[in-house]
Each structure stands twice: as C-alpha cells, then as structure tokens.
Motif scaffolding. Structure first.
Motif, PDB file in Angstrom:
ATOM      1  N   GLU A  47       0.841  -1.183   0.000  1.00 29.37           N
ATOM      2  CA  GLU A  47       0.000   0.000   0.000  1.00 29.37           C
ATOM      3  C   GLU A  47       0.884   1.244   0.000  1.00 29.37           C
ATOM      4  O   GLU A  47       1.939   1.250   0.620  1.00 29.37           O
ATOM      5  CB  GLU A  47      -0.908   0.009   1.234  1.00 29.37           C
ATOM      6  N   SER A  48       0.419   2.272  -0.705  1.00 28.35           N
ATOM      7  CA  SER A  48       1.168   3.516  -0.735  1.00 28.35           C
ATOM      8  C   SER A  48       0.232   4.696  -0.945  1.00 28.35           C
ATOM      9  O   SER A  48      -0.871   4.549  -1.476  1.00 28.35           O
ATOM     10  CB  SER A  48       2.249   3.481  -1.826  1.00 28.35           C
ATOM     11  N   LEU A  49       0.696   5.862  -0.508  1.00 29.93           N
ATOM     12  CA  LEU A  49      -0.010   7.105  -0.748  1.00 29.93           C
ATOM     13  C   LEU A  49       0.431   7.612  -2.115  1.00 29.93           C
ATOM     14  O   LEU A  49       1.626   7.765  -2.373  1.00 29.93           O
ATOM     15  CB  LEU A  49       0.334   8.123   0.336  1.00 29.93           C
ATOM     16  N   VAL A  50      -0.542   7.858  -2.994  1.00 29.39           N
ATOM     17  CA  VAL A  50      -0.223   8.180  -4.392  1.00 29.39           C
ATOM     18  C   VAL A  50      -0.792   9.542  -4.771  1.00 29.39           C
ATOM     19  O   VAL A  50      -1.963   9.837  -4.526  1.00 29.39           O
ATOM     20  CB  VAL A  50      -0.803   7.094  -5.334  1.00 29.39           C
ATOM     21  N   PHE A  51       0.068  10.350  -5.359  1.00 26.09           N
ATOM     22  CA  PHE A  51      -0.316  11.610  -5.984  1.00 26.09           C
ATOM     23  C   PHE A  51      -0.211  11.346  -7.491  1.00 26.09           C
ATOM     24  O   PHE A  51       0.877  11.471  -8.058  1.00 26.09           O
ATOM     25  CB  PHE A  51       0.630  12.734  -5.575  1.00 26.09           C
ATOM     26  N   PRO A  52      -1.310  10.928  -8.151  1.00 31.52           N
ATOM     27  CA  PRO A  52      -1.229  10.507  -9.553  1.00 31.52           C
ATOM     28  C   PRO A  52      -0.734  11.610 -10.480  1.00 31.52           C
ATOM     29  O   PRO A  52      -1.104  12.779 -10.331  1.00 31.52           O
ATOM     30  CB  PRO A  52      -2.668  10.132  -9.908  1.00 31.52           C
ATOM     31  N   GLY A  53       0.081  11.207 -11.438  1.00 30.36           N
ATOM     32  CA  GLY A  53       0.580  12.109 -12.456  1.00 30.36           C
ATOM     33  C   GLY A  53      -0.235  11.995 -13.732  1.00 30.36           C
ATOM     34  O   GLY A  53      -1.269  11.322 -13.779  1.00 30.36           O
ATOM     35  N   PRO A  54       0.246  12.617 -14.807  1.00 27.17           N
ATOM     36  CA  PRO A  54      -0.492  12.619 -16.067  1.00 27.17           C
ATOM     37  C   PRO A  54      -0.547  11.253 -16.747  1.00 27.17           C
ATOM     38  O   PRO A  54      -1.346  11.060 -17.669  1.00 27.17           O
ATOM     39  CB  PRO A  54       0.274  13.629 -16.930  1.00 27.17           C
ATOM     40  N   ASP A  55       0.266  10.302 -16.285  1.00 26.08           N
ATOM     41  CA  ASP A  55       0.266   8.961 -16.866  1.00 26.08           C
ATOM     42  C   ASP A  55      -0.713   8.020 -16.157  1.00 26.08           C
ATOM     43  O   ASP A  55      -0.735   6.829 -16.421  1.00 26.08           O
ATOM     44  CB  ASP A  55       1.668   8.361 -16.824  1.00 26.08           C
ATOM     45  N   ALA A  56      -1.546   8.576 -15.269  1.00 25.37           N
ATOM     46  CA  ALA A  56      -2.483   7.761 -14.492  1.00 25.37           C
ATOM     47  C   ALA A  56      -3.929   8.117 -14.825  1.00 25.37           C
ATOM     48  O   ALA A  56      -4.231   9.250 -15.196  1.00 25.37           O
ATOM     49  CB  ALA A  56      -2.234   7.974 -13.002  1.00 25.37           C
ATOM     50  N   HIS A  57      -4.808   7.124 -14.662  1.00 26.61           N
ATOM     51  CA  HIS A  57      -6.237   7.384 -14.787  1.00 26.61           C
ATOM     52  C   HIS A  57      -6.997   6.447 -13.849  1.00 26.61           C
ATOM     53  O   HIS A  57      -6.474   5.423 -13.410  1.00 26.61           O
ATOM     54  CB  HIS A  57      -6.728   7.259 -16.239  1.00 26.61           C
ATOM     55  N   VAL A  58      -8.243   6.825 -13.556  1.00 23.67           N
ATOM     56  CA  VAL A  58      -9.091   6.068 -12.657  1.00 23.67           C
ATOM     57  C   VAL A  58     -10.126   5.320 -13.477  1.00 23.67           C
ATOM     58  O   VAL A  58     -10.726   5.856 -14.404  1.00 23.67           O
ATOM     59  CB  VAL A  58      -9.803   7.010 -11.659  1.00 23.67           C
ATOM     60  N   MET A  59     -10.321   4.047 -13.126  1.00 22.52           N
ATOM     61  CA  MET A  59     -11.351   3.221 -13.735  1.00 22.52           C
ATOM     62  C   MET A  59     -12.350   2.870 -12.629  1.00 22.52           C
ATOM     63  O   MET A  59     -11.945   2.357 -11.577  1.00 22.52           O
ATOM     64  CB  MET A  59     -10.746   1.947 -14.329  1.00 22.52           C
ATOM     65  N   PRO A  60     -13.629   3.186 -12.843  1.00 20.93           N
ATOM     66  CA  PRO A  60     -14.606   2.896 -11.798  1.00 20.93           C
ATOM     67  C   PRO A  60     -14.610   1.432 -11.397  1.00 20.93           C
ATOM     68  O   PRO A  60     -14.431   0.537 -12.235  1.00 20.93           O
ATOM     69  CB  PRO A  60     -15.949   3.271 -12.439  1.00 20.93           C
ATOM     70  N   GLY A  61     -14.774   1.199 -10.089  1.00 23.02           N
ATOM     71  CA  GLY A  61     -14.860  -0.157  -9.568  1.00 23.02           C
ATOM     72  C   GLY A  61     -16.186  -0.807  -9.900  1.00 23.02           C
ATOM     73  O   GLY A  61     -17.130  -0.134 -10.323  1.00 23.02           O
ATOM     74  N   VAL A  62     -16.247  -2.090  -9.707  1.00 26.87           N
ATOM     75  CA  VAL A  62     -17.475  -2.831  -9.967  1.00 26.87           C
ATOM     76  C   VAL A  62     -18.334  -2.770  -8.707  1.00 26.87           C
ATOM     77  O   VAL A  62     -17.869  -3.140  -7.623  1.00 26.87           O
ATOM     78  CB  VAL A  62     -17.156  -4.301 -10.327  1.00 26.87           C
ATOM     79  N   PRO A  63     -19.577  -2.300  -8.807  1.00 27.79           N
ATOM     80  CA  PRO A  63     -20.436  -2.253  -7.627  1.00 27.79           C
ATOM     81  C   PRO A  63     -20.712  -3.649  -7.090  1.00 27.79           C
ATOM     82  O   PRO A  63     -20.751  -4.618  -7.845  1.00 27.79           O
ATOM     83  CB  PRO A  63     -21.744  -1.615  -8.123  1.00 27.79           C
ATOM     84  N   GLY A  64     -20.921  -3.718  -5.798  1.00 26.79           N
ATOM     85  CA  GLY A  64     -21.291  -5.013  -5.267  1.00 26.79           C
ATOM     86  C   GLY A  64     -20.722  -5.214  -3.953  1.00 26.79           C
ATOM     87  O   GLY A  64     -20.758  -6.009  -3.186  1.00 26.79           O
TER      88      GLY A  64
END
Length: 64
Positions: A47-64
């Motif tokens: 686990e790490s604390l992340v400050f995302p850069g321009p090479d990162a994106h978020v993909m929504p998780g699967v509900p459930g």
C-alpha cells in the motif's frame, strides 16, 4: 481526477515496454474524491499514498 473507494488506479508504463501498474483505491484523503489516494497495488499487495501524475487514470470499480 476524482475517485471513490474501490475504483482502480491505472498508471501506464513510463517507457515503451514498461508494464502498467494497477491498484485498488482503499482510502481517500479528501471528501471530494481528489488525490492523493491510498492504493493497494496488485501483485505485491503493498500500500502507498499516491499523488497521480499525467500517466495515471481512474477506472470505476465494480459495484457489489
């Protein structure tokens, strides 16, 4: 960039041929979903604390 707990953070490799890193967002530091995020990385489960850069994106998780 905005995220919720359970979303995936995907960081593309910096160079051609570098693998992408994928992790699950397990903690938000801001109520509005803005960075930084606490991420548990696939593979080694660290686990790490992340400050995302321009090479990162978020993909929504699967509900459930």
């Amino acid at each position: 960039m905005k995220a919720t707990i359970g979303d995936k953070l995907i960081v593309e490799g910096a160079h051609s041929g570098d693998p992408r890193k994928i992790g699950s967002i397990i903690e938000l530091r801001h109520e509005d979903g803005s960075p930084p995020y606490v991420v548990r990385w696939e593979g080694d489960e660290h686990e790490s604390l992340v400050f995302p850069g321009p090479d990162a994106h978020v993909m929504p998780g699967v509900p459930g």
